[in-house]
Design a protein around this motif. Structure first.
Motif, PDB file in Angstrom:
ATOM      1  N   LEU A   1      -8.499   4.924   1.561  1.00  0.00           N
ATOM      2  CA  LEU A   1      -7.195   5.529   1.231  1.00  0.00           C
ATOM      3  C   LEU A   1      -7.369   6.904   0.585  1.00  0.00           C
ATOM      4  O   LEU A   1      -6.559   7.803   0.778  1.00  0.00           O
ATOM      5  CB  LEU A   1      -6.398   4.605   0.304  1.00  0.00           C
ATOM      6  N   SER A   2      -8.475   7.059  -0.182  1.00  0.00           N
ATOM      7  CA  SER A   2      -8.699   8.334  -0.871  1.00  0.00           C
ATOM      8  C   SER A   2      -9.003   9.465   0.124  1.00  0.00           C
ATOM      9  O   SER A   2      -8.910  10.637  -0.209  1.00  0.00           O
ATOM     10  CB  SER A   2      -9.845   8.208  -1.869  1.00  0.00           C
TER      11      SER A   2
ATOM     12  N   VAL B   1       0.861  -1.187   0.000  1.00  0.00           N
ATOM     13  CA  VAL B   1       0.000   0.000   0.000  1.00  0.00           C
ATOM     14  C   VAL B   1       0.895   1.233   0.000  1.00  0.00           C
ATOM     15  O   VAL B   1       1.755   1.374   0.859  1.00  0.00           O
ATOM     16  CB  VAL B   1      -0.901   0.034   1.265  1.00  0.00           C
ATOM     17  N   GLU B   2       0.673   2.131  -0.957  1.00  0.00           N
ATOM     18  CA  GLU B   2       1.414   3.406  -1.009  1.00  0.00           C
ATOM     19  C   GLU B   2       0.589   4.454  -0.293  1.00  0.00           C
ATOM     20  O   GLU B   2      -0.574   4.671  -0.643  1.00  0.00           O
ATOM     21  CB  GLU B   2       1.588   3.840  -2.473  1.00  0.00           C
TER      22      GLU B   2
ATOM     23  N   ASP C   1      -7.631  13.079  11.954  1.00  0.00           N
ATOM     24  CA  ASP C   1      -8.631  12.178  11.377  1.00  0.00           C
ATOM     25  C   ASP C   1      -8.368  10.781  11.935  1.00  0.00           C
ATOM     26  O   ASP C   1      -7.222  10.360  12.062  1.00  0.00           O
ATOM     27  CB  ASP C   1      -8.530  12.179   9.844  1.00  0.00           C
ATOM     28  N   VAL C   2      -9.429  10.074  12.290  1.00  0.00           N
ATOM     29  CA  VAL C   2      -9.303   8.709  12.812  1.00  0.00           C
ATOM     30  C   VAL C   2     -10.200   7.780  11.992  1.00  0.00           C
ATOM     31  O   VAL C   2     -11.156   8.227  11.360  1.00  0.00           O
ATOM     32  CB  VAL C   2      -9.652   8.641  14.322  1.00  0.00           C
ATOM     33  N   TYR C   3      -9.850   6.503  12.007  1.00  0.00           N
ATOM     34  CA  TYR C   3     -10.458   5.554  11.066  1.00  0.00           C
ATOM     35  C   TYR C   3     -10.983   4.320  11.788  1.00  0.00           C
ATOM     36  O   TYR C   3     -10.240   3.663  12.513  1.00  0.00           O
ATOM     37  CB  TYR C   3      -9.404   5.121  10.025  1.00  0.00           C
TER      38      TYR C   3
ATOM     39  N   ASN D   1      -6.458  -4.666   5.194  1.00  0.00           N
ATOM     40  CA  ASN D   1      -7.883  -4.623   4.832  1.00  0.00           C
ATOM     41  C   ASN D   1      -8.361  -3.210   4.502  1.00  0.00           C
ATOM     42  O   ASN D   1      -9.550  -2.941   4.463  1.00  0.00           O
ATOM     43  CB  ASN D   1      -8.742  -5.198   5.967  1.00  0.00           C
ATOM     44  N   VAL D   2      -7.418  -2.294   4.270  1.00  0.00           N
ATOM     45  CA  VAL D   2      -7.822  -0.919   3.979  1.00  0.00           C
ATOM     46  C   VAL D   2      -8.267  -0.826   2.519  1.00  0.00           C
ATOM     47  O   VAL D   2      -7.630  -1.390   1.639  1.00  0.00           O
ATOM     48  CB  VAL D   2      -6.686   0.070   4.342  1.00  0.00           C
TER      49      VAL D   2
END
Length: 356
Positions: free
Chosen positions: A21-22, A1-2, A126-128, A15-16
């Motif tokens: 990612l955007s 993943v970049e 920002d949190v995910y 699993n992202v």
């Protein structure tokens, strides 16, 4: 993943999704005149004005540009979250691989900031989290973390005959304190924490605010509380807080201090304050939404005016699942990846297991 100029090798934990990612790097909390930026600036302004250090400069420093990519160690281990704790599950987090993830809370930076020598700071970002699809949940949201540490002198300096008081003792853990803290120290830290937060919320929402405290549990604070405010006749939870676990403070190198921490959701505050009905609106690039928040000063009152309403379109979908490893969040991610923010709500209506 970049991601953000770095490459992360994928493994069985990755699993992202592309959709998520955007969103990385959008940093809505730093976009001038965005409603989340407005709330952040109000809180910052409040802390800068209320709490002045010895040299006349603000006591709290603010960090709002920390990378959302953290190690699993930062996100969980540093906060004393047990290995088998439900919050670590793959179903609930976005992992880049076994060792790296998108932070699930701004608390992931607590240890590092204390370790760097800070006693009072706010961290915003920002949190995910993988979550359900509806108007109050979104897989990316924004949090603000506050931490304040006190030395013995700082905590007891205003107390009459406070010279003999101590922060620490060899005691027992109870519902009200940790085994290593004295009751006097905990009472003062708790009192200070609640006063700080009541002042903040009164500044944001106006005088006459009704507040109540609910005892709760977090792995990294004890005792812990949630703050609820009465807004338009409804009790709403706006933040979690508590006296920091001493083990966390000690491991970060501040053994001679005791502290509090709080975490609040910027979206939650903005939705209540500006009457924004849907969390997805924060990601809108629609001028009709954004220009409502271009105000001459950050404390200007704003009330959101709704945009056009399309009639709802309801679809039923059914499918069979051959394997045991499925989680409902897998389907939510799929719906969100394909349908994006057009999908207002996904509800599980029924489950059936064939007897054979």
């Amino acid at each position: 993943v970049e991601l953000l100029g770095k490459a992360y090798p994928q493994d069985d934990y990755s699993n992202v999704t592309e959709k998520i990612l955007s969103k990385v790097g959008k940093n809505l909390h730093n976009k001038k005149h965005h409603p989340l930026w407005l709330i952040k600036e109000q809180v910052k302004d409040h802390f800068y004005k209320q709490y002045i250090g010895r040299r006349g400069t603000p006591l709290f420093s603010v960090y709002d540009g920390l990378s959302p990519v953290v190690t699993v160690q930062q996100n969980f281990d540093s906060l004393l979250i047990p290995q088998n704790h439900a919050s670590r599950r793959k179903e609930d987090n976005y992992y880049l691989n076994r060792d790296h993830m998108l932070r699930a809370h701004t608390s992931a930076h607590q240890w590092d900031l204390i370790h760097s020598g800070l006693d009072a700071f706010l961290a915003v970002g920002d949190v995910y989290r993988r979550d359900t699809v509806d108007n109050t949940h979104y897989p990316v949201f924004h949090q603000m973390e506050g931490v304040r540490l006190f030395s013995c002198h700082e905590l007891f300096s205003n107390i009459k005959d406070g010279e003999g008081l101590r922060l620490f003792e060899q005691g027992h853990r109870t519902a009200h304190k940790q085994e290593c803290h004295t009751m006097e120290a905990v009472r003062l830290v708790e009192f200070n924490l609640k006063q700080v937060l009541i002042k903040l919320m009164t500044d944001v929402f106006g005088d006459g605010l009704q507040v109540r405290w609910v005892e709760c549990y977090f792995p990294f604070t004890h005792p812990s509380f949630e703050m609820e405010i009465n807004f338009q006749g409804e009790w709403m939870e706006v933040l979690g807080c508590g006296v920091m676990e001493q083990q966390l403070v000690n491991s970060a190198g501040a053994q001679d201090k005791i502290g509090w921490a709080f975490g609040l959701g910027l979206e939650r505050l903005a939705m209540i304050l500006y009457e924004i009905p849907d969390i997805r609106l924060f990601w809108s690039e629609d001028e009709r939404f954004l220009k409502q928040f271009i105000v001459p000063h950050i404390w200007q009152k704003v009330k959101f005016q709704p945009l056009s309403r399309y009639p709802p379109l309801i679809n039923d979908i059914s499918f069979w699942l051959p394997s045991e490893t499925y989680s409902a969040n897998d389907f939510y991610d799929l719906a969100r990846t394909i349908g994006g923010d057009l999908i207002e709500k996904v509800v599980l209506v029924d489950e059936f297991t064939h007897p054979k």
